[in-house]
Design a protein around this motif. Sequence first.
Motif, short mmCIF file in Angstrom:
data_model
loop_
_atom_site.label_atom_id
_atom_site.label_comp_id
_atom_site.label_asym_id
_atom_site.label_seq_id
_atom_site.Cartn_x
_atom_site.Cartn_y
_atom_site.Cartn_z
N TRP A 110 -58.32 -65.69 16.56
CA TRP A 110 -58.02 -66.66 15.50
C TRP A 110 -58.18 -66.00 14.12
N ARG A 111 -59.15 -65.12 13.98
CA ARG A 111 -59.35 -64.45 12.69
C ARG A 111 -58.14 -63.61 12.31
N GLN A 112 -57.45 -63.08 13.30
CA GLN A 112 -56.28 -62.26 13.04
C GLN A 112 -55.05 -63.09 12.69
N ALA A 113 -55.03 -64.34 13.13
CA ALA A 113 -53.86 -65.20 12.88
C ALA A 113 -54.35 -66.63 12.67
N LYS A 114 -55.01 -66.86 11.55
CA LYS A 114 -55.59 -68.18 11.28
C LYS A 114 -54.50 -69.15 10.85
N PRO A 115 -54.38 -70.28 11.53
CA PRO A 115 -53.35 -71.25 11.15
C PRO A 115 -53.80 -72.08 9.95
N SER A 116 -52.84 -72.65 9.25
CA SER A 116 -53.12 -73.62 8.19
C SER A 116 -52.98 -75.01 8.80
N LEU A 117 -54.08 -75.73 8.88
CA LEU A 117 -54.08 -77.04 9.53
C LEU A 117 -53.68 -78.16 8.59
N GLY A 118 -53.94 -77.97 7.30
CA GLY A 118 -53.61 -79.01 6.34
C GLY A 118 -54.32 -80.31 6.67
#
Length: 232
Positions: free
Chosen positions: A214-222
């Motif tokens: 997840w640290r490598q590809a953290k999503p934006s949850l908004g």
Amino acid sequence: MSTIYLIPAPLGPDWLESTLPAGVLATVRSLRHFAVENLCTARRYLAELGMPVPIAELTLERFDRESTPADAQRILREFRENDIGVISEAGVPGVADPGAVLVAEAQREGRLVVPLVGPSSILLTLMGSGFNGQQFAFCGYLPIAQTERRVRIRQLEQLVVRSGQTQLFIETPYRNDALLQQLLADLQPRTLLCLGYGLQHPEGWVRTRTVAEWRQAKPSLGKIPTVFALGR
């Protein structure tokens, strides 16, 4: 005495066929009295369900997080001889929802309580996570204060390590990204974190990754409703 029906509400658009089976829909259409978390949302929802009478002829009482056991007692007293439908803002009443207070009072009075089938973002996330579905806990909201929240996050991680019990929790949507940031900062790299994002929305998903991934590809949850889960 009357029966209390717990009516699931949609999690996203295009919900009708996937939210309420035909038998449940028939039960809802037979009701005329409702306790609802949000009056406007509930009226719109009931209109879309095709109620056989005008919405103006239904009786809707608001029951939200500001409501008390005394409010629940008043509603149950007013509708003592009438069946009541309980509708939350989204998902199933009584789970992470103020309707639990009304249900508790109904149980104390010996009313028949009937939970109807429908979507729960918590269970949908658990189902899609790959985590332990035999032992799990829903922990509600984590503390807001950063120090207290950090302690709680580490406690939940240790519970997973020691017992294998899946830990699920949620956050007010506008704080989703802040919670995710803290989870990625405080959890061990190899810990498994699942996100149930925008479930029943067209772009929704359930994904399980290690914290390192997840640290490598953290999503934006908004501000999209999201369920968080830790497991192994």
